[in-house]
Design a protein around this motif. Structure first.
Motif, PDB file in Angstrom:
ATOM      1  N   GLY A  89       0.817  -1.210   0.000  1.00  0.00           N
ATOM      2  CA  GLY A  89       0.000   0.000   0.000  1.00  0.00           C
ATOM      3  C   GLY A  89       0.846   1.253   0.000  1.00  0.00           C
ATOM      4  O   GLY A  89       2.045   1.226   0.284  1.00  0.00           O
ATOM      5  N   ASP A  90       0.241   2.378  -0.338  1.00  0.00           N
ATOM      6  CA  ASP A  90       0.881   3.684  -0.215  1.00  0.00           C
ATOM      7  C   ASP A  90      -0.169   4.682   0.258  1.00  0.00           C
ATOM      8  O   ASP A  90      -1.328   4.292   0.502  1.00  0.00           O
ATOM      9  CB  ASP A  90       1.573   4.090  -1.523  1.00  0.00           C
ATOM     10  N   PRO A  91       0.181   5.971   0.433  1.00  0.00           N
ATOM     11  CA  PRO A  91      -0.820   6.909   0.949  1.00  0.00           C
ATOM     12  C   PRO A  91      -2.074   7.039   0.092  1.00  0.00           C
ATOM     13  O   PRO A  91      -3.078   7.589   0.550  1.00  0.00           O
ATOM     14  CB  PRO A  91      -0.040   8.235   0.990  1.00  0.00           C
ATOM     15  N   PHE A  92      -2.036   6.516  -1.137  1.00  0.00           N
ATOM     16  CA  PHE A  92      -3.176   6.711  -2.027  1.00  0.00           C
ATOM     17  C   PHE A  92      -3.798   5.410  -2.532  1.00  0.00           C
ATOM     18  O   PHE A  92      -4.704   5.444  -3.362  1.00  0.00           O
ATOM     19  CB  PHE A  92      -2.746   7.571  -3.224  1.00  0.00           C
ATOM     20  N   GLY A  93      -3.289   4.271  -2.040  1.00  0.00           N
ATOM     21  CA  GLY A  93      -3.842   3.015  -2.516  1.00  0.00           C
ATOM     22  C   GLY A  93      -3.517   1.869  -1.586  1.00  0.00           C
ATOM     23  O   GLY A  93      -2.547   1.919  -0.829  1.00  0.00           O
TER      24      GLY A  93
ATOM     25  N   ASN B 263      18.671   2.723   3.180  1.00  0.00           N
ATOM     26  CA  ASN B 263      17.669   2.852   2.123  1.00  0.00           C
ATOM     27  C   ASN B 263      17.923   4.165   1.405  1.00  0.00           C
ATOM     28  O   ASN B 263      18.986   4.754   1.526  1.00  0.00           O
ATOM     29  CB  ASN B 263      16.244   2.752   2.679  1.00  0.00           C
ATOM     30  N   ARG B 264      16.971   4.643   0.663  1.00  0.00           N
ATOM     31  CA  ARG B 264      17.067   5.971   0.063  1.00  0.00           C
ATOM     32  C   ARG B 264      15.656   6.499  -0.122  1.00  0.00           C
ATOM     33  O   ARG B 264      14.684   5.745  -0.135  1.00  0.00           O
ATOM     34  CB  ARG B 264      17.790   5.938  -1.282  1.00  0.00           C
ATOM     35  N   ASN B 265      15.548   7.799  -0.229  1.00  0.00           N
ATOM     36  CA  ASN B 265      14.271   8.439  -0.521  1.00  0.00           C
ATOM     37  C   ASN B 265      14.217   8.845  -1.986  1.00  0.00           C
ATOM     38  O   ASN B 265      15.247   9.051  -2.634  1.00  0.00           O
ATOM     39  CB  ASN B 265      14.080   9.680   0.347  1.00  0.00           C
ATOM     40  N   ASP B 266      13.018   8.973  -2.482  1.00  0.00           N
ATOM     41  CA  ASP B 266      12.808   9.633  -3.762  1.00  0.00           C
ATOM     42  C   ASP B 266      12.873  11.128  -3.487  1.00  0.00           C
ATOM     43  O   ASP B 266      12.053  11.669  -2.746  1.00  0.00           O
ATOM     44  CB  ASP B 266      11.431   9.238  -4.321  1.00  0.00           C
ATOM     45  N   TYR B 267      13.858  11.807  -4.063  1.00  0.00           N
ATOM     46  CA  TYR B 267      14.071  13.218  -3.721  1.00  0.00           C
ATOM     47  C   TYR B 267      12.991  14.129  -4.278  1.00  0.00           C
ATOM     48  O   TYR B 267      12.972  15.322  -3.999  1.00  0.00           O
ATOM     49  CB  TYR B 267      15.447  13.657  -4.222  1.00  0.00           C
ATOM     50  N   GLN B 268      12.074  13.583  -5.071  1.00  0.00           N
ATOM     51  CA  GLN B 268      10.960  14.373  -5.570  1.00  0.00           C
ATOM     52  C   GLN B 268       9.680  14.151  -4.769  1.00  0.00           C
ATOM     53  O   GLN B 268       8.665  14.766  -5.068  1.00  0.00           O
ATOM     54  CB  GLN B 268      10.709  14.022  -7.044  1.00  0.00           C
ATOM     55  N   SER B 269       9.731  13.285  -3.769  1.00  0.00           N
ATOM     56  CA  SER B 269       8.551  13.004  -2.951  1.00  0.00           C
ATOM     57  C   SER B 269       8.745  13.569  -1.549  1.00  0.00           C
ATOM     58  O   SER B 269       9.877  13.698  -1.072  1.00  0.00           O
ATOM     59  CB  SER B 269       8.301  11.489  -2.868  1.00  0.00           C
ATOM     60  N   GLY B 270       7.657  13.843  -0.880  1.00  0.00           N
ATOM     61  CA  GLY B 270       7.734  14.472   0.431  1.00  0.00           C
ATOM     62  C   GLY B 270       7.615  13.515   1.593  1.00  0.00           C
ATOM     63  O   GLY B 270       7.399  13.947   2.719  1.00  0.00           O
ATOM     64  N   TRP B 271       7.724  12.212   1.322  1.00  0.00           N
ATOM     65  CA  TRP B 271       7.642  11.270   2.425  1.00  0.00           C
ATOM     66  C   TRP B 271       8.760  10.241   2.291  1.00  0.00           C
ATOM     67  O   TRP B 271       9.506  10.208   1.313  1.00  0.00           O
ATOM     68  CB  TRP B 271       6.256  10.605   2.497  1.00  0.00           C
ATOM     69  N   ASP B 272       8.834   9.380   3.285  1.00  0.00           N
ATOM     70  CA  ASP B 272       9.897   8.385   3.386  1.00  0.00           C
ATOM     71  C   ASP B 272       9.561   7.199   2.493  1.00  0.00           C
ATOM     72  O   ASP B 272       8.775   6.334   2.865  1.00  0.00           O
ATOM     73  CB  ASP B 272      10.005   7.954   4.859  1.00  0.00           C
ATOM     74  N   THR B 273      10.136   7.158   1.284  1.00  0.00           N
ATOM     75  CA  THR B 273       9.747   6.140   0.318  1.00  0.00           C
ATOM     76  C   THR B 273      10.478   4.808   0.510  1.00  0.00           C
ATOM     77  O   THR B 273      10.110   3.809  -0.111  1.00  0.00           O
ATOM     78  CB  THR B 273       9.971   6.636  -1.124  1.00  0.00           C
TER      79      THR B 273
ATOM     80  N   GLN C  41       4.554  -2.092  -7.513  1.00  0.00           N
ATOM     81  CA  GLN C  41       4.357  -2.813  -8.768  1.00  0.00           C
ATOM     82  C   GLN C  41       5.301  -4.010  -8.904  1.00  0.00           C
ATOM     83  O   GLN C  41       5.184  -4.780  -9.871  1.00  0.00           O
ATOM     84  CB  GLN C  41       4.593  -1.872  -9.962  1.00  0.00           C
ATOM     85  N   SER C  42       6.228  -4.154  -7.962  1.00  0.00           N
ATOM     86  CA  SER C  42       7.197  -5.260  -8.008  1.00  0.00           C
ATOM     87  C   SER C  42       6.631  -6.420  -7.199  1.00  0.00           C
ATOM     88  O   SER C  42       6.819  -6.511  -5.989  1.00  0.00           O
ATOM     89  CB  SER C  42       8.543  -4.798  -7.452  1.00  0.00           C
ATOM     90  N   LEU C  43       5.939  -7.317  -7.856  1.00  0.00           N
ATOM     91  CA  LEU C  43       5.040  -8.259  -7.198  1.00  0.00           C
ATOM     92  C   LEU C  43       5.649  -9.612  -6.854  1.00  0.00           C
ATOM     93  O   LEU C  43       5.104 -10.345  -6.025  1.00  0.00           O
ATOM     94  CB  LEU C  43       3.817  -8.503  -8.098  1.00  0.00           C
ATOM     95  N   THR C  44       6.759  -9.978  -7.481  1.00  0.00           N
ATOM     96  CA  THR C  44       7.193 -11.367  -7.456  1.00  0.00           C
ATOM     97  C   THR C  44       8.284 -11.635  -6.423  1.00  0.00           C
ATOM     98  O   THR C  44       8.928 -10.721  -5.911  1.00  0.00           O
ATOM     99  CB  THR C  44       7.727 -11.777  -8.838  1.00  0.00           C
ATOM    100  N   ALA C  45       8.507 -12.916  -6.180  1.00  0.00           N
ATOM    101  CA  ALA C  45       9.607 -13.329  -5.316  1.00  0.00           C
ATOM    102  C   ALA C  45      10.942 -12.880  -5.901  1.00  0.00           C
ATOM    103  O   ALA C  45      11.849 -12.457  -5.176  1.00  0.00           O
ATOM    104  CB  ALA C  45       9.594 -14.850  -5.150  1.00  0.00           C
ATOM    105  N   GLU C  46      11.057 -12.970  -7.218  1.00  0.00           N
ATOM    106  CA  GLU C  46      12.294 -12.542  -7.877  1.00  0.00           C
ATOM    107  C   GLU C  46      12.571 -11.060  -7.625  1.00  0.00           C
ATOM    108  O   GLU C  46      13.717 -10.650  -7.433  1.00  0.00           O
ATOM    109  CB  GLU C  46      12.211 -12.808  -9.377  1.00  0.00           C
ATOM    110  N   ASP C  47      11.512 -10.243  -7.604  1.00  0.00           N
ATOM    111  CA  ASP C  47      11.678  -8.816  -7.320  1.00  0.00           C
ATOM    112  C   ASP C  47      12.273  -8.596  -5.933  1.00  0.00           C
ATOM    113  O   ASP C  47      13.176  -7.771  -5.746  1.00  0.00           O
ATOM    114  CB  ASP C  47      10.333  -8.090  -7.415  1.00  0.00           C
ATOM    115  N   LEU C  48      11.741  -9.319  -4.956  1.00  0.00           N
ATOM    116  CA  LEU C  48      12.237  -9.186  -3.584  1.00  0.00           C
ATOM    117  C   LEU C  48      13.714  -9.581  -3.480  1.00  0.00           C
ATOM    118  O   LEU C  48      14.509  -8.903  -2.826  1.00  0.00           O
ATOM    119  CB  LEU C  48      11.408 -10.055  -2.634  1.00  0.00           C
TER     120      LEU C  48
END
Length: 433
Positions: free
Chosen positions: A56-60, A296-306, A343-350
């Motif tokens: 989930g995220d703040p909008f979904g 980790n790292r943040n997305d520098y274009q977003s205002g929250w801890d990504t 959007q990274s749904l699979t075991a391989e993604d993890l």
């Protein structure tokens, strides 16, 4: 059977490999400065983002589908533990970290939470006995349930303070039982949104007293690990009491805890505080108060801890430079407080996300070690501050304003600005990364 059953343990194949599920830079057994990379970096998987987060995220809402969903019963908690330790096998990772709520569902009352935490940590202990993976640290989730909406140790309701104290005790006991090397206090809601309904002084005093209780209990049970607090700015409270490394250090000194508690620093939190991760680490190491890091790292274009996985080698190298310069980790390590994209749904993604993060950290660490052994940055610092090695400069620090003024007049001192050589030093760093 788990979603990771079909995957072999990831191995080091070198930079010529095109295998996305192989290490290209992290050779766990490679020796650097007298220790292996595995011993230096002390990688840990975060139980919450890797297994408990549902996408989930703040909008979904949730986007993932896992065998251990829904996470509201103990049967699935055991399935989640099975999957976790299979994942640790795939990565051959030495450590993991957890919140109590990651391991088992909230029961709505303390007795139920205590019982299920005991049950699941008994099971996790059995899994650990069959695995190389150890516990880097445990902590309590005191931010998700509505009972924590006004804080935990800083809550205006003494019953919430009591529930928090009991919760932390149970998590410290569980961490001790599992041989954890640290215990972290993550103050997710220790702060306020408006002073109209907040007694700031009382809340800070309660937070200081709470932390002293934690230290007392550590010694009572013979826990040999470190107690760590984690700076956490602007998320979710507008004014966090544990805003950044410097704020936490000042707080610990105020309440007599500077020799008992160290810091667990996170890159994403550094960005939210308006700092670089390098700055936060340097601040903590300068005071001898660095305990562990969340990488980790943040997305520098977003205002929250990504909470994205690291991918910037120069940034990582400078962070490990200060860690190495201070002597390296003792009980701490590199915990991936990071999550794949929804959007990274699979075991391989993890798996690939962790492999990439471990590679970036190894690459940055080796660059940091090379810079430290080369000595170029230290030489530049020594040259820049060489004037303070003179007898006159040392005497001035023990003098007074009137005497210094008299000297400036008598010697007609006219300072000539000197270059800080920033671009030259940045170019120097880029030679290694």
């Amino acid at each position: 059977m788990t979603m990771f059953d079909s995957f072999e343990t990831v191995t080091f194949e070198g930079t010529n490999s095109e295998n996305p599920l192989a290490f290209h830079h992290y050779d766990a057994k490679k020796e650097v400065m007298g220790k292996t990379l595995e011993e230096h970096l002390r990688f840990a998987v975060a139980y919450w983002h890797t297994f408990a987060w549902e996408g989930g995220d703040p909008f979904g809402g949730s986007t993932f589908q896992r065998d251990w969903y829904p996470q509201d019963n103990m049967e699935n908690a055991y399935k989640k533990a099975d999957a976790a330790f299979d994942f640790f096998r795939v990565l051959d990772v030495p450590y993991f970290c957890w919140h109590d709520l990651d391991l088992r569902p909230d029961q709505g009352n303390f007795a139920g939470n205590l019982s299920t935490l005991d049950q699941i940590t008994d099971y996790v202990g059995e899994k650990m006995a069959q695995s190389k993976t150890k516990l880097l640290w445990g902590t309590a989730n005191m931010f998700s349930d509505r009972r924590w909406m006004s804080g935990a140790s800083t809550n205006p309701d003494p019953d919430v303070f009591a529930f928090a104290a009991a919760t932390v005790k149970s998590c410290m006991d569980a961490t001790h039982k599992l041989g954890g090397e640290n215990y972290v206090l993550w103050g997710g809601r220790e702060g306020y949104e408006t002073l109209l309904n907040t007694d700031l002084n009382q809340e800070l005093d309660h937070m200081g007293r709470f932390l002293n209780m934690v230290v007392d209990y550590k010694h009572k049970i013979g826990f040999k690990g470190a107690i760590l607090v984690e700076p956490k700015p602007q998320e979710p409270s507008k004014h966090q009491y544990d805003y950044d490394a410097a704020t936490c250090i000042g707080f610990l000194r105020k309440y007599g805890l500077e020799n008992e508690v160290k810091l667990n620093l996170e890159q994403g939190h550094a960005i939210l505080a308006g700092h670089s991760f390098e700055h936060e680490i340097a601040t903590a190491t300068a005071e001898g108060m660095l305990g562990s890091i969340d990488m980790n790292r943040n997305d520098y274009q977003s205002g929250w801890d990504t909470d994205q996985f690291p991918n910037n080698t120069p940034e990582v190298a400078l962070c490990y430079y200060h860690i190495l310069k201070s002597g390296g980790f003792t009980t701490g390590g590199t915990n991936f407080d990071a999550k794949v994209r929804r959007q990274s749904l699979t075991a391989e993604d993890l798996i690939a996300a962790h492999v990439g993060g471990m590679d970036i950290c190894a690459r940055g660490f080796e660059a940091a070690a090379a810079m430290l052994e080369d000595g170029g940055l230290e030489e530049a610092l020594s040259e820049r501050y060489a004037g303070w090695d003179t007898p006159e400069a040392k005497e001035m620090l023990g003098s007074d304003l009137a005497s210094i003024t008299a000297r400036v007049l008598s010697e007609d001192i006219r300072p000539a600005p000197r270059s800080g050589r920033q671009e030259i030093l940045e170019n120097y760093v880029n030679r290694f990364v």
